[in-house]
Design an enzyme around this catalytic site. Structure first.
Site, short mmCIF file in Angstrom:
data_model
loop_
_atom_site.label_atom_id
_atom_site.label_comp_id
_atom_site.label_asym_id
_atom_site.label_seq_id
_atom_site.Cartn_x
_atom_site.Cartn_y
_atom_site.Cartn_z
N LYS A 15 28.73 -0.46 16.78
CA LYS A 15 27.60 -0.48 15.85
C LYS A 15 26.32 -0.06 16.56
O LYS A 15 26.17 -0.22 17.77
CB LYS A 15 27.40 -1.85 15.20
CG LYS A 15 27.00 -3.01 16.14
CD LYS A 15 25.51 -3.12 16.40
CE LYS A 15 25.21 -4.13 17.51
NZ LYS A 15 24.04 -3.84 18.31
N PRO A 100 31.53 1.68 25.25
CA PRO A 100 30.97 1.19 26.51
C PRO A 100 30.63 -0.31 26.44
O PRO A 100 30.28 -0.84 25.38
CB PRO A 100 29.71 2.02 26.70
CG PRO A 100 29.97 3.29 25.94
CD PRO A 100 30.81 2.87 24.75
N GLY A 104 24.83 -2.50 24.14
CA GLY A 104 24.09 -2.58 22.88
C GLY A 104 24.87 -1.99 21.71
O GLY A 104 24.31 -1.68 20.66
N GLY A 107 30.59 -3.73 21.61
CA GLY A 107 31.98 -3.41 21.95
C GLY A 107 32.85 -4.65 22.08
O GLY A 107 34.00 -4.66 21.63
N SER A 109 32.32 -7.50 20.57
CA SER A 109 32.47 -8.02 19.21
C SER A 109 33.54 -7.23 18.46
O SER A 109 34.31 -7.79 17.68
CB SER A 109 31.14 -7.91 18.45
OG SER A 109 30.15 -8.65 19.13
N ASP A 140 27.64 -10.64 16.24
CA ASP A 140 27.95 -9.31 15.70
C ASP A 140 29.40 -9.18 15.23
O ASP A 140 29.79 -8.14 14.71
CB ASP A 140 27.72 -8.23 16.78
CG ASP A 140 26.27 -8.12 17.21
OD1 ASP A 140 25.39 -8.54 16.43
OD2 ASP A 140 26.02 -7.60 18.31
O1 C5P Z 1 26.17 -13.95 19.56
P1 C5P Z 1 26.42 -13.30 20.86
O2 C5P Z 1 27.42 -14.05 21.72
O3 C5P Z 1 26.76 -11.85 20.78
O4 C5P Z 1 25.04 -13.37 21.64
C1 C5P Z 1 24.94 -13.14 23.02
C2 C5P Z 1 23.58 -13.65 23.48
O5 C5P Z 1 22.55 -12.83 22.92
C3 C5P Z 1 23.26 -15.06 23.05
O6 C5P Z 1 23.76 -16.01 23.96
C4 C5P Z 1 21.74 -15.04 23.01
O7 C5P Z 1 21.23 -15.16 24.32
C5 C5P Z 1 21.45 -13.63 22.53
N1 C5P Z 1 21.24 -13.56 21.08
C6 C5P Z 1 20.11 -14.11 20.53
N2 C5P Z 1 19.91 -14.06 19.19
C7 C5P Z 1 20.79 -13.43 18.38
C8 C5P Z 1 21.96 -12.85 18.92
C9 C5P Z 1 22.16 -12.93 20.28
O8 C5P Z 1 19.28 -14.67 21.25
N3 C5P Z 1 20.56 -13.38 17.08
#
Ligand code: C5P
Length: 306
Positions: A15, A100, A104, A107, A109, A140
């Site tokens: 994404k 990759p 960002g 991947g 997810s 994500d």
């Molecule tokens: O949800 P995910 O595990 O992908 O998020 C990874 C990290 O990115 C989280 O631990 C947090 O530090 C940050 N994050 C955030 N706010 C979001 C999504 C991600 O702070 N809405």
């Protein structure tokens, strides 16, 4: 006589965020978001096969250095799904990685979403509550199941349909470095200690532009609050963005928490031209033209074989 192994494969897209508005850190550590997710035609293929025990193997150009055990989000996805259905996570997972890592592009997810769907299909779990398990795995992951284009609120897990009146063509410029998502959010906090909670109305202009299909309006509506912190941590991305703009891209921005940069093109040939020019600029590791609006894991008919 040996019985053939049953297996199910699912392709799951990367994404980009067409809009990413970020608020202050919440008590649970996440940031409230208003975002427009957009799946693109760069996919990982997750295959789940019958086995006596859980195992994971990783293949493909972007698989180097990834954990092939409990540290991998796809492994945890299989365990969580099995636990929710009171069964052993007896499955052999294999992932062909083209997205990759720490780029960002969500991947990891994608791999989690692919593992959820492939296992649910292999285990013939009717009405599996994939969305809630997906949310527990990462912000994500629900979008990776859904694909297309969607408005994301909450921490990104609350999704709503977005209408897009044109087929969109992009170039993805992958970096030779990785950025940690938590580090980029922490840099955002440092730069914006007084950030306001974003309102859904901050997406109105890009949503209207997407509905209209007018590429110039779409280009003007794109935006990413994590671009500034990503550039602070990886200043060389400015040269990548410039290379895309000089190559004639309608818009250039960092994808999600970076370091991947994305460029909007006016069509598939324009995307190929931008991709060639950006690749030759020496400002990125890899440039790939892709189409937007790719289907998510759950929108596909998994490929089954016996
Ligand atoms: O949800 P995910 O595990 O992908 O998020 C990874 C990290 O990115 C989280 O631990 C947090 O530090 C940050 N994050 C955030 N706010 C979001 C999504 C991600 O702070 N809405």
């Amino acid at each position: 006589m040996s019985e053939s192994v049953r297996s199910v494969s699912v392709d799951v897209p990367a994404k980009v965020n067409l809009l990413l508005r970020v608020g202050p850190r919440r008590p649970d550590g996440f940031h409230g978001l208003v975002t427009v997710f957009h799946a693109v035609g760069l996919v990982d293929r997750v295959t789940a096969s019958d086995s006596d025990e859980l195992s994971l193997s990783l293949h493909g150009p972007e698989s180097r250095g990834l954990p092939a055990g409990p540290g991998n989000i796809a492994w945890r996805a299989a365990e969580l799904l099995a636990a929710a259905h009171h069964r052993r996570p007896a499955v052999e997972l294999s992932i062909e990685k083209r997205i990759p890592v720490a780029a960002g592009l969500a991947g990891g997810s994608a791999d989690a979403a692919g593992a959820l769907l492939a296992c649910a299909s292999l285990w013939e779990l009717e009405g599996a509550e994939l969305h809630s398990i997906a949310t527990g795995l990462g912000s994500d992951v629900p979008f990776a199941l859904r694909g297309g284009t969607a408005l994301g609120t909450g921490r990104g897990e609350v999704l709503a349909d977005v209408e897009v009146g044109a087929s969109l063509h992009w170039v993805i410029a992958a970096s030779s470095r990785q950025l940690s998502t938590p580090a980029v959010y922490a840099e955002f906090d440092r730069l914006h200690p007084q950030a306001a909670t974003p309102d859904r109305s901050s997406a109105t202009s890009v949503l209207d532009a997407l509905r209209s299909g007018d590429l110039d309006r779409i280009a003007r509506g794109l935006g990413n609050d994590l671009q500034e912190p990503a550039l602070a941590l990886a200043p060389e991305l400015a040269a990548t963005l410039r290379a895309g703009t000089e190559a004639g891209a309608l818009a250039a921005l960092v994808s999600g928490s970076g370091p991947t940069c994305v460029f909007l093109a006016s069509g598939p040939e324009h995307a190929q031209t931008i991709s060639d020019v950006v690749a030759a600029s020496g400002t990125c590791r890899l440039a790939i033209p892709v189409q937007g609006g790719a289907p998510g894991a759950a929108a596909q008919t998994p490929h089954a074989s016996r």
